[in-house]
Scaffold this motif. Structure first.
Motif, PDB file in Angstrom:
ATOM      1  N   ALA A  59      27.936  25.613  55.561  1.00  0.00           N
ATOM      2  CA  ALA A  59      27.971  26.304  56.847  1.00  0.00           C
ATOM      3  C   ALA A  59      28.757  25.481  57.852  1.00  0.00           C
ATOM      4  CB  ALA A  59      26.559  26.540  57.363  1.00  0.00           C
ATOM      5  N   LEU A  60      29.275  26.168  58.836  1.00  0.00           N
ATOM      6  CA  LEU A  60      30.072  25.529  59.863  1.00  0.00           C
ATOM      7  C   LEU A  60      29.332  25.662  61.193  1.00  0.00           C
ATOM      8  CD1 LEU A  60      32.799  24.287  60.640  1.00  0.00           C
ATOM      9  CD2 LEU A  60      33.713  26.580  60.851  1.00  0.00           C
ATOM     10  N   LEU A  61      29.031  24.522  61.809  1.00  0.00           N
ATOM     11  CA  LEU A  61      28.342  24.546  63.095  1.00  0.00           C
ATOM     12  C   LEU A  61      29.325  24.122  64.172  1.00  0.00           C
ATOM     13  CD1 LEU A  61      24.976  22.796  62.122  1.00  0.00           C
ATOM     14  CD2 LEU A  61      25.685  25.151  61.755  1.00  0.00           C
ATOM     15  N   LEU A  62      29.410  24.880  65.242  1.00  0.00           N
ATOM     16  CA  LEU A  62      30.369  24.562  66.292  1.00  0.00           C
ATOM     17  C   LEU A  62      29.648  24.464  67.633  1.00  0.00           C
ATOM     18  CD1 LEU A  62      31.692  27.230  64.446  1.00  0.00           C
ATOM     19  CD2 LEU A  62      33.701  26.015  65.285  1.00  0.00           C
ATOM     20  N   ASP A  63      29.791  23.314  68.292  1.00  0.00           N
ATOM     21  CA  ASP A  63      29.119  23.079  69.566  1.00  0.00           C
ATOM     22  C   ASP A  63      30.137  23.201  70.697  1.00  0.00           C
ATOM     23  OD1 ASP A  63      27.471  22.391  71.597  1.00  0.00           O
ATOM     24  OD2 ASP A  63      27.271  20.287  71.027  1.00  0.00           O
ATOM     25  N   GLU A  64      30.192  24.327  71.347  1.00  0.00           N
ATOM     26  CA  GLU A  64      31.143  24.595  72.425  1.00  0.00           C
ATOM     27  C   GLU A  64      32.530  24.074  72.075  1.00  0.00           C
ATOM     28  OE1 GLU A  64      29.970  24.451  76.334  1.00  0.00           O
ATOM     29  OE2 GLU A  64      27.836  24.523  75.957  1.00  0.00           O
ATOM     30  N   PRO A  65      33.070  24.509  70.943  1.00  0.00           N
ATOM     31  CA  PRO A  65      34.293  23.857  70.458  1.00  0.00           C
ATOM     32  C   PRO A  65      35.498  24.062  71.366  1.00  0.00           C
ATOM     33  CG  PRO A  65      33.855  25.841  69.193  1.00  0.00           C
ATOM     34  CD  PRO A  65      32.660  25.616  70.073  1.00  0.00           C
ATOM     35  N   ILE A  66      35.516  25.130  72.162  1.00  0.00           N
ATOM     36  CA  ILE A  66      36.701  25.323  73.000  1.00  0.00           C
ATOM     37  C   ILE A  66      36.357  25.213  74.475  1.00  0.00           C
ATOM     38  CG2 ILE A  66      37.913  26.675  71.256  1.00  0.00           C
ATOM     39  CD1 ILE A  66      37.109  29.181  72.591  1.00  0.00           C
TER      40      ILE A  66
END
Lengths: 367, 318
Positions: A154-161
């Protein structure tokens, strides 16, 4: 790719209860966005799934297997940080190869995988550079490449942009959507930006004070907000909310806002009796406030006092008693402040909430 | 704007350069003096008024490194002719080099110098590595009483070290650590450790913890993340800390004087001990001092880029 399940997750930071009994299942290949204001527990939830934060109690299951006691390195999950966290002393190539080297992959295989991901992200020309030489958008592309290269569960993204400027953010949003469509990786994305959430998510999870407020598709949370918090957090400009009372005289039903009454269909009375709420709040989005230049049945006169042109539409503030009702009109509909227009609340777009609990009364009227 | 800066440049720049030159000259004058003395003929070294221009010679260095005795009678011309250049220099001064068989005997200086190197390098490596690991722990983990512990570590530097010299000496004698390399290494490591912990904590605090977290989710253990990510990122801090620790250990005089006398004696107490009785050989002492300055100069020069970045570390990172 994998299914992720959270069961009764609780998390305390000292005496502060930051995640309260969160239950959530993220399906295989689904793109779920955790949305909420800062401090709502969304990032902590994400970090708990990654294994960067220990939970106080509850279970985290990946493909049915409990992982809450495993180290981050054993969960086979990738994480994209808001500030990219590219290793400054390594080149872009080495950054992307870094997770592969942890698996002991042969060098030729590492090269091939890095090249493949560089192709997918169009960052071939950056491979020999150091992260400090990259722009914000390129840094985040590299960070995403590093996350995807080993095909994590799985891919977790924390406010990536979140750290990019507005224009770039729009481009990256489209790119993230494209990548998800191509890779189909189970993704959990944290943001406080509702536009990002609406445009990217298969399902949105709205969080507030460590509690899941509503889980649903973007249109569900927009059209059928479960409570006052969701109603006000999602949508821009914000939904009009005011305490209201329902009057019924001579067969005519109306909702009264600060002394001014707006006509409503007959069914409302019966529906409200059923719900048995002491005090109710009416919510209506600006596009649910209909305006007319002439008097029409069900419309009542109001004064426009602030007009904000947005380009494709105008937002007009109407004076209703001592309160303001915000309406969305087409550009130039109300020419200047002080003008009198006729307004009506579209019953199909009206939301009714129990003022005390804040919960939606689930009353859906037709025209 | 242009007018203002040009005026500032026209007058300010040369004045600043002159001021820097003057200050540099003042600070470097003792080093210039000792450097010059190391190459002076013996008679010129103590002349009044001081001689500024002279013919430099390396005799003081030859004398520094060899064991010599006074000649009782002039040396035979054929012996003089057969001698290598450095031995002739000694004969010229009315002395001869002591030999075992054909091998010239070295003075104690090379040995003391080596002691200084061993003690300084080993204690620096120990202090920096232990300090880095300790600082990492303080920086990254929640530790009960963290502030008190850090203060305690710093408090070891709050009294002049010489105050504990006598108790330390008695303890060392008890444990048979006097006049031993191990003894001095322990002493200097302990002395530098508090400094190293504090300095390294500052540097490691500046490294965003996301770097390690990224490594953790990328499949590395915390240990691997420490070695692959934190250490390279902290290289600047490590270099700066190492230079400071090395200089402290290298220059230390008081404890070396008390704790050592022969086997483990370092250069700082040895050099003045040569003054001894009779007429001091100032040129030889100066030569010993010049050689003693070299390692620190070389070490600092090699790490100069890291040092400059180290000084401005907090300023340039977000």
């Amino acid at each position: 790719m994998a299914e992720i399940e959270l069961r009764h997750i609780q998390k305390y930071f000292g005496a502060v209860h930051v995640i309260r009994d969160v239950n959530l299942t993220i399906r295989d290949r689904e793109f779920v966005v955790l949305l909420g204001p800062s401090g709502c527990g969304k990032t902590t939830t994400l970090r708990a799934i990654a294994g960067l934060e220990e939970i106080s109690s509850g279970e985290i299951l990946i493909d049915g297997k409990p992982v809450q006691n495993l180290h981050a390195s054993e969960r086979d999950i990738a994480f994209v940080f808001q500030l990219y966290a590219l290793y400054p002393h390594l080149s872009v190539f080495e950054n992307i190869a870094f997770p592969l080297k942890a698996t002991g992959m042969a060098k030729a295989e590492v090269d091939r995988s890095v090249m493949a991901i560089a192709d997918a992200l169009a960052i071939h020309h950056l491979l020999s550079l150091r992260p400090s030489a990259l722009s914000g958008g390129d840094m985040q592309r590299v960070a995403i490449g590093r996350a995807l290269v080993r095909r994590p569960k799985a891919l977790l993204l924390d406010e990536p942009i979140g750290a990019l400027d507005a224009k770039l953010r729009e481009d990256m949003r489209v790119e993230l959507k494209r990548l998800h469509l191509e890779n189909g990786s189970t993704s959990i994305y944290v943001t406080h930006d509702q536009v990002e959430a609406m445009s990217l998510a298969d399902r949105i999870v709205v969080m507030h004070d460590g509690i899941l407020q509503q889980v649903g598709t973007p249109s569900e949370v927009y059209l059928r907000p479960a409570n006052l918090f969701v109603a006000q957090f999602i949508g821009s400009p914000v939904m009009n909310i005011a305490e209201a009372s329902i009057t019924s005289s001579g067969g005519k039903v109306a909702v009264e806002l600060d002394g001014e009454s707006f006509a409503m269909p007959h069914d409302l009375v019966g529906m409200l009796v059923e719900k048995n709420a002491d005090r109710i709040s009416l919510g209506v989005r600006p596009e649910g406030v209909l305006l007319s230049h002439e008097e029409k049945a069900g419309y009542r006169p109001v004064e426009a006092h602030i007009i904000q042109p947005y380009g494709p539409f105008d937002i007009v503030d109407l004076r209703v008693g001592s309160q303001t009702l915000r309406a969305r009109t087409h550009t130039g509909f109300v020419e200047k402040a002080g003008e009198r227009v006729w307004a009506r609340i579209d019953p199909a777009q009206a939301h009714f909430f129990d003022t005390a609990s804040g919960n939606s009364l689930e009353i859906r009227l037709s025209e | 704007m242009a007018a203002v800066t040009s005026r500032g440049q026209r007058f300010g720049r040369p004045v600043a350069i002159l001021a820097i030159l003057a200050v540099t000259l003042i600070f470097l004058s003792p080093i210039l003096w000792i450097g010059a003395t190391a190459f002076k003929p013996r008679a010129v070294a103590t002349s009044v008024p001081p001689t500024v221009f002279f013919e430099p010679e390396v005799t003081p260095f030859v004398k520094l490194l060899t064991k010599r005795v006074q000649l009782k009678q002039p040396v035979a011309p054929e012996v003089y002719e057969a001698a290598p250049w450095w031995e002739k220099l000694v004969y010229d001064g009315g002395e001869r080099v002591l030999k075992v068989g054909d091998e010239p005997q070295l003075s104690q200086y090379p040995n003391r110098f080596l002691n200084s190197l061993i003690v300084s390098i080993v204690s620096t490596v120990l202090a920096v590595s232990m300090g880095t690991i300790t600082a990492y722990g303080f920086s990254r983990f929640k530790i009960k009483g963290e502030q008190d512990l850090l203060f305690f570590i710093l408090s070891t530097r709050m009294l002049p070290p010489v105050v504990v010299a006598i108790p330390m000496f008695l303890m060392y004698r008890q444990f048979d650590l006097t006049d031993s390399h191990v003894g001095l290494i322990i002493l200097y490591t302990a002395f530098n450790l508090s400094f190293s912990v504090w300095l390294m904590k500052g540097f490691i605090d500046e490294i965003p913890k996301e770097y390690e977290e990224a490594a953790l989710v990328d499949g590395y253990t915390r240990m691997q993340a420490f070695f692959k990510i934190v250490l390279p990122e902290a290289a600047t801090g490590i270099a700066a800390t190492a230079v400071f620790c090395f200089i402290t250990a290298w220059n230390e005089y008081a404890f070396a004087l008390i704790m050592t006398n022969r086997r483990a004696q370092t250069a700082p107490p040895f050099i003045p001990s040569q003054i001894g009785s009779g007429l001091p050989e100032w040129t030889v002492i100066a030569a010993g001092t010049v050689l003693f300055l070299l390692p620190v100069a070389i070490f600092t020069f090699l790490l100069r880029n890291h040092l400059l970045r180290g000084v401005t570390f907090g300023a340039i990172r977000k």
